[in-house]
Write a protein that holds these residues in place. Structure first.
Motif, PDB file in Angstrom:
ATOM      1  N   PHE A  58       0.719  -0.827  -0.278  1.00 28.36           N
ATOM      2  CA  PHE A  58       0.095   0.037   0.100  1.00 28.36           C
ATOM      3  C   PHE A  58       1.013   0.918   0.255  1.00 28.36           C
ATOM      4  CE2 PHE A  58      -3.408   2.637   2.297  1.00 28.36           C
ATOM      5  CZ  PHE A  58      -4.113   3.250   1.152  1.00 28.36           C
ATOM      6  N   GLU A  59       2.312   1.079   0.548  1.00 27.05           N
ATOM      7  CA  GLU A  59       3.086   2.210   1.101  1.00 27.05           C
ATOM      8  C   GLU A  59       3.706   2.706  -0.731  1.00 27.05           C
ATOM      9  OE1 GLU A  59       5.514   2.522   4.308  1.00 27.05           O
ATOM     10  OE2 GLU A  59       3.816   2.394   5.598  1.00 27.05           O
ATOM     11  N   ALA A  60       3.711   1.928  -1.049  1.00 26.63           N
ATOM     12  CA  ALA A  60       4.109   2.194  -2.472  1.00 26.63           C
ATOM     13  C   ALA A  60       3.015   2.399  -4.071  1.00 26.63           C
ATOM     14  CB  ALA A  60       4.409   0.513  -2.995  1.00 26.63           C
ATOM     15  N   ILE A  61       2.336   1.757  -3.454  1.00 29.07           N
ATOM     16  CA  ILE A  61       1.192   2.417  -4.691  1.00 29.07           C
ATOM     17  C   ILE A  61       0.268   3.298  -4.107  1.00 29.07           C
ATOM     18  CG2 ILE A  61      -1.403   1.037  -3.599  1.00 29.07           C
ATOM     19  CD1 ILE A  61      -0.143   1.250  -7.491  1.00 29.07           C
ATOM     20  N   ALA A  62       0.487   4.027  -2.756  1.00 33.79           N
ATOM     21  CA  ALA A  62      -0.306   4.921  -2.518  1.00 33.79           C
ATOM     22  C   ALA A  62       1.192   5.978  -2.050  1.00 33.79           C
ATOM     23  CB  ALA A  62      -1.282   4.863  -1.256  1.00 33.79           C
ATOM     24  N   SER A  66       4.535   6.966  -7.333  1.00 36.34           N
ATOM     25  CA  SER A  66       3.812   5.641  -8.745  1.00 36.34           C
ATOM     26  C   SER A  66       3.788   5.729  -9.865  1.00 36.34           C
ATOM     27  CB  SER A  66       3.034   4.902  -7.838  1.00 36.34           C
ATOM     28  OG  SER A  66       1.874   5.978  -7.651  1.00 36.34           O
ATOM     29  N   PHE A  67       2.920   7.489  -9.251  1.00 35.06           N
ATOM     30  CA  PHE A  67       2.789   8.022 -10.667  1.00 35.06           C
ATOM     31  C   PHE A  67       4.161   8.647 -11.864  1.00 35.06           C
ATOM     32  CE2 PHE A  67      -0.665   8.734  -8.028  1.00 35.06           C
ATOM     33  CZ  PHE A  67      -2.021   9.136  -9.086  1.00 35.06           C
ATOM     34  N   ALA A  68       4.318   8.406 -11.339  1.00 35.80           N
ATOM     35  CA  ALA A  68       6.267   9.098 -11.860  1.00 35.80           C
ATOM     36  C   ALA A  68       6.998   8.163 -12.494  1.00 35.80           C
ATOM     37  CB  ALA A  68       7.302   9.482 -10.891  1.00 35.80           C
ATOM     38  N   ASP A  69       6.898   6.596 -11.943  1.00 35.48           N
ATOM     39  CA  ASP A  69       7.440   5.405 -11.980  1.00 35.48           C
ATOM     40  C   ASP A  69       6.808   4.314 -13.446  1.00 35.48           C
ATOM     41  OD1 ASP A  69       9.129   5.843  -9.800  1.00 35.48           O
ATOM     42  OD2 ASP A  69       8.424   4.466  -8.760  1.00 35.48           O
ATOM     43  N   ASP A  70       4.608   4.393 -13.310  1.00 31.82           N
ATOM     44  CA  ASP A  70       3.811   3.623 -14.076  1.00 31.82           C
ATOM     45  C   ASP A  70       2.612   3.974 -13.740  1.00 31.82           C
ATOM     46  OD1 ASP A  70       3.006   1.709 -14.616  1.00 31.82           O
ATOM     47  OD2 ASP A  70       3.442   0.109 -14.234  1.00 31.82           O
ATOM     48  N   PRO A  71       2.474   5.166 -14.088  1.00 31.98           N
ATOM     49  CA  PRO A  71       0.767   6.015 -14.162  1.00 31.98           C
ATOM     50  C   PRO A  71       0.012   5.118 -14.480  1.00 31.98           C
ATOM     51  CG  PRO A  71       2.379   6.999 -16.763  1.00 31.98           C
ATOM     52  CD  PRO A  71       3.792   6.042 -14.790  1.00 31.98           C
ATOM     53  N   ALA A  72       0.289   4.300 -15.178  1.00 30.78           N
ATOM     54  CA  ALA A  72      -0.822   3.621 -15.211  1.00 30.78           C
ATOM     55  C   ALA A  72      -1.416   2.449 -14.548  1.00 30.78           C
ATOM     56  CB  ALA A  72      -0.787   3.024 -17.246  1.00 30.78           C
ATOM     57  N   LEU A  73      -0.246   1.734 -13.909  1.00 32.85           N
ATOM     58  CA  LEU A  73      -0.564   1.274 -13.034  1.00 32.85           C
ATOM     59  C   LEU A  73      -1.297   2.574 -11.174  1.00 32.85           C
ATOM     60  CD1 LEU A  73      -0.641  -1.357 -10.979  1.00 32.85           C
ATOM     61  CD2 LEU A  73       1.939  -1.336 -10.546  1.00 32.85           C
ATOM     62  N   ALA A  74      -0.575   3.364 -10.669  1.00 31.47           N
ATOM     63  CA  ALA A  74      -1.443   3.801 -10.446  1.00 31.47           C
ATOM     64  C   ALA A  74      -2.157   5.117 -10.674  1.00 31.47           C
ATOM     65  CB  ALA A  74      -0.065   5.030 -10.287  1.00 31.47           C
ATOM     66  N   TRP A  75      -3.054   4.887 -11.385  1.00 29.85           N
ATOM     67  CA  TRP A  75      -3.811   5.092 -12.261  1.00 29.85           C
ATOM     68  C   TRP A  75      -5.157   3.879 -12.277  1.00 29.85           C
ATOM     69  CZ3 TRP A  75      -7.565   9.169 -11.071  1.00 29.85           C
ATOM     70  CH2 TRP A  75      -6.998  10.482 -10.547  1.00 29.85           C
ATOM     71  N   GLY A  76      -4.557   2.990 -12.365  1.00 32.45           N
ATOM     72  CA  GLY A  76      -4.509   2.200 -12.161  1.00 32.45           C
ATOM     73  C   GLY A  76      -5.912   1.486 -10.781  1.00 32.45           C
TER      74      GLY A  76
END
Length: 278
Positions: A58-62, A66-76
């Motif tokens: 949770f601390e990694a995705i929230a 995460s928006f810089a590293d993998d924005p598609a995953l973050a916005w998923g």
């Protein structure tokens, strides 16, 4: 059982005497509306198996990174939650809280760590809700390039749910065109724009100053991130803590009732109705 009965009696007495209702809430209040409670990574991974398979906590995705590293995953992740929160039907407990507050001279004010907008959806006025961690229903620039915060209305995320990835268009900052992110306080977040929440907290502070006989009803706020619990206790001594797992509280600050939010509010409302004859 005797202690629980005494706690209910004390809660009803405080509710009858109060001229203002402070509602403080953590994630536990949403469980009865069908919302997930990300208590530890296990809860997150049950709701988002793709994150579990990749061992993303949770601390990694929230996290703004995460928006810089993998924005598609973050916005998923955040896009799915945005859709979920837009569709949620708040449970009956929200109506009970509103009904209690209508008997009080100064009504109610809410302070919540939840970002789901459930209180507003249940009918609490926007001016009477403070969201200390922001709101997923508002956006900001990921940089941020400017101090603008705007509504997420109009952004319809298209998400590949099994993969937890956004497959539609990203929301964009109207000023610079960069990807937008939710106006939510994340872990290790130096980019969160707090102006909207600051204004809410100022309104809450003014409201608290107007109330002379305050009662606080705290719902589903845990000890892992004790922001809400500490805030409640600062506004004792008439705190009614409702919590399924961690109802303990210093008796000088209030009383604890063990149970889920909805079932406990229904039981309290029944006792309150019997006591007041309404």
């Amino acid at each position: 059982m005797k202690e629980q009965h005494q706690a209910v009696e004390q809660a009803v007495a405080w509710l009858r005497e109060a001229d203002g209702l402070l509602v403080t809430a953590g994630a536990g209040i949403g469980v009865d509306s069908g919302l997930p409670d990300f208590r530890g990574n296990e809860g997150l991974w049950r709701a988002y198996p793709a994150l579990g398979a990749a061992r993303i906590g949770f601390e990694a995705i929230a996290n703004p990174a995460s928006f810089a590293d993998d924005p598609a995953l973050a916005w998923g992740f955040y896009g799915h939650r945005l859709k979920l929160y837009r569709d949620v039907v708040p449970h009956q407990g929200f109506t009970i809280l509103q009904r209690w507050s209508q008997r009080m001279r100064h009504g109610a004010f809410v302070r919540t760590s939840n970002v789901d907008g459930q209180f507003q959806r249940a009918g609490f006025p926007e001016r009477s809700v403070a969201e200390c961690h922001g709101s997923i229903h508002h956006l900001q620039c990921v940089s941020p390039c400017c101090p603008s915060i705007w509504s997420a209305t109009g952004f319809e995320p298209i998400v590949d749910e099994p993969a937890c990835r956004l497959v539609g268009a990203y929301p964009r900052c109207p000023a610079c065109g960069a990807i937008a992110r939710p106006n939510v306080l994340m872990f290790y977040d130096a980019a969160w724009l707090s102006q909207r929440t600051d204004a809410q907290e100022e309104r809450l502070h003014r409201w608290l100053g107007s109330v002379s006989r305050l009662v606080t009803v705290e719902l589903g706020a845990g000890t892992t991130l004790p922001t809400i619990r500490r805030f409640s206790e600062r506004h004792g001594p008439r705190v009614i803590r409702i919590n399924a797992r961690e109802p303990q509280i210093d008796p000088a600050k209030g009383i604890g009732i063990q149970g889920g939010a909805l079932a406990t509010l229904v039981a309290l409302d029944h006792a309150f109705t019997q006591a007041t004859g309404t």
